[in-house]
Design an enzyme around this catalytic site. Structure first.
Site, short mmCIF file in Angstrom:
data_model
loop_
_atom_site.label_atom_id
_atom_site.label_comp_id
_atom_site.label_asym_id
_atom_site.label_seq_id
_atom_site.Cartn_x
_atom_site.Cartn_y
_atom_site.Cartn_z
N GLY A 79 0.86 -1.19 0.00
CA GLY A 79 0.00 0.00 0.00
C GLY A 79 0.88 1.22 0.00
N GLY A 81 2.90 3.39 1.57
CA GLY A 81 3.55 3.38 2.88
C GLY A 81 3.98 4.76 3.33
CE LYS A 102 9.25 9.39 -2.97
NZ LYS A 102 9.99 9.12 -4.20
CG ASP A 114 11.14 6.82 7.72
OD1 ASP A 114 10.61 6.69 6.61
OD2 ASP A 114 12.27 7.31 7.88
N GLY A 115 7.61 6.21 6.78
CA GLY A 115 6.59 7.05 6.15
C GLY A 115 7.16 8.31 5.51
NE ARG A 165 3.97 10.59 -5.64
CZ ARG A 165 4.59 9.44 -5.45
NH1 ARG A 165 5.76 9.22 -5.97
NH2 ARG A 165 4.03 8.51 -4.71
CG ASP A 241 4.56 -2.99 -5.72
OD1 ASP A 241 5.10 -4.00 -6.19
OD2 ASP A 241 5.16 -2.15 -5.03
CG ASN A 242 6.80 0.13 -7.95
OD1 ASN A 242 6.05 0.59 -7.09
ND2 ASN A 242 8.02 -0.28 -7.67
CG ASP A 251 5.62 3.95 -7.26
OD1 ASP A 251 4.87 4.92 -7.40
OD2 ASP A 251 5.42 3.07 -6.42
#
Ligand code: AMP
Ligand code: MG
Length: 473
Positions: A79, A81, A102, A114-115, A165, A241-242, A251
């Site tokens: 997901g 992240g 992002k 850590d996000g 973005r 996922d990209n 990504d």
């Protein structure tokens, strides 16, 4: 800024509500005015700034959940992240564009991360996505860069940053895999209907809308990868996922643009097996599409899915051939097939700079091969090739110089060289954004001469060839 919330309306199974968590002393340092005007975003408006700086939260902002095949292995739950989808904006072209931040902080999908994002990776994405857009390659695009005084820990503490973005869509192949492998057919159907409505409205009038949509996804993916190959772009992490359903490049992580030509080049230093090596990208595109097709095995027969997949190779090859013919000023596919393979072999043997070679070829005088011969060791082999090339060109319609002009319009003078990104990043980390802006300026119009920026069109110095990039940043 008029935000709509179509994806959020799909419901809780598709995402989690997440707000932007501001960084310490976050400030807006760069914005993409052209794109912002197109999307009618006014960065000067206090309301917009408050939303983007996370001071005011958007009721429906969210992080998407998805799955994905990463380096060949299936991860059932991934997901965003560190990403927040603020919502969508309806642009004057009638299409929706996602607004995505992002580095916005922890989300339910952060796993061990850590996000956050560091300034280095935000700048890399900003430069690469804008470079790709200028090269006419469908891509997510940078809208704004924020830096901060917050330290984010990678191998060493680095300045934290955020990147705003935009892309037409952020629905990944992995979105479908997430529901399919859990047997959640209702949600899978919801996602199909959503994609058809938002991204493939033309397919809705087809006899079998899903089939029409999948043909289009295959086509867009094939064309995207053909374009990557033609400019020498390597994505670096071609996990499912990209990969976006819209055929946009998304990504940007440990990507690279080819400098010394080498088909086996692996830009991502964490890709130990070279799974995503340059020459493997077309094959990986098919592998990823195969993963996507599997998700529709309850909807369509095996034969139907295979028939859709079978269009990939021709789409890719045809598109690639046309791009390369334009790069070389050739009019016939058979001439390309005779001239390109030996050229690539020579380029590889000579470690020629991919971008500079085609630029030199574009400005080559009809009877003066010296500018290219002076760049190689095996002058004999290159002279032979150039003679072949010259005789083909002379048999074609159009005079030499008008073909050369057309070639100059498709062969960039400027490409995002890793060492240039590195220098721009180092300066930005000291608070000096001038090198970043100067580089961005040439990447925004890479076919123009920009005579005052010739230093940005040179091969990397020795130190600049061994810089490493890897997955997490
Ligand atoms: P990537 O291959 O870079 O697209 O990342 C794979 C997954 O890791 C995605 O779900 C990302 O959102 C997540 N991710 C990457 N970096 C971080 C981070 N610093 N914190 C949280 N999640 C992350
Ligand atoms: Mg990703």
């Amino acid at each position: 800024m008029k935000l709509e919330h179509h994806y959020a309306a799909l419901g809780d199974a598709f995402s989690s509500h997440v707000a932007i968590q501001p960084l310490h002393e976050q400030r807006l340092v760069e914005c993409n005015q052209t794109l912002a005007s197109f999307l009618e975003i006014d960065f000067k408006s206090p309301e917009t700034r408050a939303i983007l700086l996370g001071e005011e939260s958007v009721p429906n902002s969210l992080s998407m959940v998805y799955a994905g095949h990463q380096f060949g292995g299936f991860s059932p739950q991934l997901g965003d992240g560190r990403g927040v989808l603020l919502g969508e904006i309806r642009a004057p072209d009638g299409r929706l564009y996602d607004l995505h931040m992002k580095g916005a902080g922890l989300t339910p999908y952060s796993r061990r991360g850590d996000g956050r994002a560091v300034l280095r990776s935000c700048i890399r994405e900003y430069l690469a996505s804008e470079a790709m857009a200028a090269l006419q390659i469908p891509t997510s695009r940078a809208l704004a860069l924020f830096d901060s005084r917050e330290a984010v820990y990678r191998e060493i503490p680095e300045p934290g940053a955020m990147l705003l973005r935009s892309a037409h869509g952020h629905i990944r192949f992995g979105h479908f895999e997430y529901f399919f492998y859990q047997g959640k057919q209702d949600e899978l159907q919801q996602l199909i209907d959503y994609c058809l409505k938002q991204y493939f409205p033309d397919a809705l009038t087809a006899e079998q809308p899903l089939v029409a949509m999948l043909f289009e996804v295959v086509k867009r993916t094939a064309q995207m990868i053909a374009k990557w190959q033609s400019v020498g772009f390597q994505h670096g992490v071609m996990n499912t996922d990209n990969f976006s359903m819209t055929g946009e490049t998304i990504d940007y992580g440990p990507y690279g643009f080819m400098e010394d030509f080498d088909e086996g080049w692996v830009c991502n230093h964490s890709d130990y097996e070279g799974r995503y090596a340059f020459s493997r990208q077309p094959g990986v595109g098919l592998w990823n599409l195969n993963c996507l097709m599997r998700c529709f095995s309850e909807h369509l027969s095996r034969d139907q899915l295979v028939a859709i997949l079978q269009t990939y190779e021709t789409q890719l090859q045809t598109h690639y051939d046309h791009l390369m013919m334009a790069k070389m000023g050739l009019q016939k596919q058979q001439d390309l097939h005779a001239l390109l393979p030996p050229l690539l072999q020579l380029m590889s043997k000579e470690k020629m700079d991919y971008t500079l070679f085609f630029r030199l070829l574009s400005s080559l005088e009809q009877n003066d091969f010296a500018p290219i011969l002076d760049e190689v060791i095996d002058r004999e082999a290159m002279r032979d090739w150039l003679h072949e090339y010259q005789s083909v060109r002379l048999k074609e319609d159009g005079d030499w110089s008008s073909v050369s002009d057309a070639m100059l319009a498709v062969n960039p003078k400027f490409i995002l060289r890793n060492y240039l990104a590195h220098e721009a990043i180092q300066a930005a980390e000291r608070g000096d954004y001038l090198p970043f802006r100067r580089l961005l300026n040439v990447l925004n119009s890479p076919f123009a001469d920009h005579d005052a920026a010739n230093d940005l069109a040179q091969r990397a110095p020795e130190w600049g060839k061994s810089l490493e990039v890897s997955c997490s940043s």
